[in-house]
Write an enzyme that holds these catalytic residues in place. Structure first.
Site, short mmCIF file in Angstrom:
data_model
loop_
_atom_site.label_atom_id
_atom_site.label_comp_id
_atom_site.label_asym_id
_atom_site.label_seq_id
_atom_site.Cartn_x
_atom_site.Cartn_y
_atom_site.Cartn_z
N GLU A 113 0.69 -1.28 0.07
CA GLU A 113 0.02 0.02 -0.27
C GLU A 113 0.82 1.24 -0.03
O GLU A 113 0.59 2.07 -0.70
CB GLU A 113 -1.01 0.07 1.12
CG GLU A 113 -1.60 1.14 1.37
CD GLU A 113 -2.53 1.88 0.35
OE1 GLU A 113 -3.23 2.82 0.26
OE2 GLU A 113 -2.95 0.81 -0.57
N HIS A 116 2.59 1.95 -3.28
CA HIS A 116 1.44 2.80 -4.33
C HIS A 116 1.56 4.11 -3.83
O HIS A 116 1.40 4.57 -4.93
CB HIS A 116 0.36 2.07 -4.13
CG HIS A 116 -0.93 2.16 -5.11
ND1 HIS A 116 -1.98 2.86 -4.45
CD2 HIS A 116 -0.82 2.43 -6.32
CE1 HIS A 116 -2.73 3.22 -5.55
NE2 HIS A 116 -2.01 2.99 -6.69
N HIS A 178 -12.10 5.38 -8.26
CA HIS A 178 -10.53 5.67 -8.09
C HIS A 178 -9.92 4.93 -9.35
O HIS A 178 -9.05 5.45 -9.92
CB HIS A 178 -10.02 5.03 -6.97
CG HIS A 178 -8.59 5.30 -6.50
ND1 HIS A 178 -8.20 6.61 -6.65
CD2 HIS A 178 -7.45 4.76 -6.18
CE1 HIS A 178 -6.78 6.91 -6.42
NE2 HIS A 178 -6.62 5.36 -6.05
N HIS A 289 -21.37 -7.67 -17.31
CA HIS A 289 -20.03 -7.12 -17.75
C HIS A 289 -19.89 -8.01 -19.00
O HIS A 289 -19.27 -7.63 -20.13
CB HIS A 289 -19.07 -7.36 -16.60
CG HIS A 289 -17.62 -7.20 -17.12
ND1 HIS A 289 -16.94 -5.71 -17.72
CD2 HIS A 289 -16.61 -7.95 -17.08
CE1 HIS A 289 -15.98 -5.85 -17.91
NE2 HIS A 289 -15.52 -7.13 -17.75
N HIS A 346 -5.69 -8.08 -17.32
CA HIS A 346 -6.76 -7.49 -17.86
C HIS A 346 -7.03 -6.22 -17.32
O HIS A 346 -7.72 -5.25 -18.36
CB HIS A 346 -8.14 -8.40 -17.01
CG HIS A 346 -9.36 -8.31 -17.83
ND1 HIS A 346 -9.41 -8.89 -19.29
CD2 HIS A 346 -10.55 -7.84 -17.52
CE1 HIS A 346 -10.89 -8.48 -19.69
NE2 HIS A 346 -11.49 -8.03 -18.45
#
Length: 380
Positions: A113, A116, A178, A289, A346
């Protein structure tokens, strides 16, 4: 955890900003050394492309952070238990990990975290440098300062959503927004990169038919819808609601609860009324989706082929290749049980498609869009 953690603790903010500036110095120095004799437009084009590349990497690392359940690895913002790194929060993280060994706070997840956040701060510093450099050279550049300013504002908005992701405990709508915000940032940087490259080369833009440009923009809009749906699938952990293909749970139309599926403002795994989300709702999220993918995939292939025939061979090839990449990685997520590599790949394919669409839309013009420009040139 036995202690209360303040959601916002700004004491390490200056340290993080300094680290972001330090991270940005490397790319800035590299661009300056490689482009010392270049024009301002060429230098800015090079810096924008490099920032675009690093932002793309940041989006991938953000997906990795989410998919490894590291989004709450540090339960406060912008630091970690009020420290600028997990090293300074060793005791608090150890206590949380001892209480829940597989919980949201572990030493590994805290480092993921915080790395990032460090990378995001570095990208923000580069975008600030781009805006400042464009402003300082505005009299020498045949481009507008508006795009760098909009990009700078947007990266600040994106940082705010990063804080909300933590403080709102991974609320699916916030996490999805986000993700979308990161892709909008990619599109803005791509727009800048194409603008600077055009200013440096001064080559005329290739023309495409109004019909092809309209198809490009319509397909781009559908892509954004599909990306939002994909983010909603991932943030609700609905990927494995259908483990077979082309059927879902052995049926062409399984039991689905669309009302719960698209109730946007709710906690993770719960409805707005505080009840657990039904499996039929997760199925509806996944299957929606998939249904949009059935429409979008052939459109991408057809559009890529049309772009190749219209003289935009590179853009067309990228579009068709990425469409097939998304098909392959999407199927891998379903039939292989959502492996981490396929899931990150992906997301990367979706981000790359946003960049390719933005690149294509900015690198060509319909004839009527060029007419006023030609008229001004003739009058000059």
């Amino acid at each position: 955890m036995s202690e209360t953690v303040d959601l916002y603790n700004l004491s390490p903010a200056l340290w993080l900003m300094g680290l972001g500036a330090l991270i940005a110095l490397g790319p800035l120095a590299w661009v300056w050394l490689r482009n010392r004799g270049a024009s301002p437009a060429q230098r800015l084009a090079a810096l924008t492309v490099l920032t675009l590349f690093l932002t793309f990497d940041l989006v991938l690392f953000g997906a990795f952070t989410r998919l490894t359940d590291s989004g709450l690895g540090c339960p406060d913002w912008p630091g970690c238990y009020g420290s600028a790194s997990p090293k300074g929060a060793h005791a608090e993280i150890s206590q949380a990990q001892a209480a829940m060994p597989t919980g949201p706070v572990t030493h590994t997840k805290a480092w993921i975290e915080m790395v990032h956040r460090y990378l995001a701060t570095g990208v923000g510093a580069l975008i600030l440098a781009l805006a400042v450099a464009t402003w300082m050279r505005r009299r020498e550049l045949p481009v507008s300062i508006a795009w760098p300013v909009v990009t700078l504002v947007w990266v600040c908005v994106q940082g705010a959503f990063g804080a909300l992701t933590v403080t709102m405990k991974l609320k699916p709508l916030i996490v999805t927004l986000h993700l979308l915000g990161g892709l909008v940032l990619l599109a803005l940087l791509c727009r800048q990169a194409v603008t600077y490259a055009q200013a440096a080369s001064r080559r005329p833009l290739p023309m495409v038919s109004p019909g092809l440009r309209g198809a490009l923009l319509a397909c781009f809009a559908l892509l954004w819808l599909q990306v939002a749906l994909g983010g909603w699938v991932s943030t609700n952990y609905a990927v494995l609601a259908c483990r077979d293909f082309p059927l879902c749970q052995g049926q062409w139309w399984p039991e689905m609860n669309f009302r719960q599926a698209f109730e946007l403002w709710r906690p993770l795994g719960m409805t707005g009324a505080g009840e657990p989300v039904e499996f039929a709702a997760l199925t509806a999220i996944h299957y929606t989706h998939r249904l949009v993918a059935y429409v979008l995939l052939p459109l991408l292939l057809a559009l890529g082929w049309a772009l190749r025939r219209a003289g935009l061979a590179r853009q067309g090839a990228w579009m068709m290749g990425l469409a097939l990449w998304q098909l392959l990685t999407g199927l891998s997520n379903v039939v292989l049980g959502w492996p981490l590599v396929a899931a990150v790949a992906h997301t990367g394919g979706a981000a790359a498609l946003v960049v390719v669409f933005t690149w294509t839309a900015c690198a060509c013009r319909a004839p009527q869009a060029l007419a006023p420009r030609h008229a001004r040139e003739l009058r000059a």
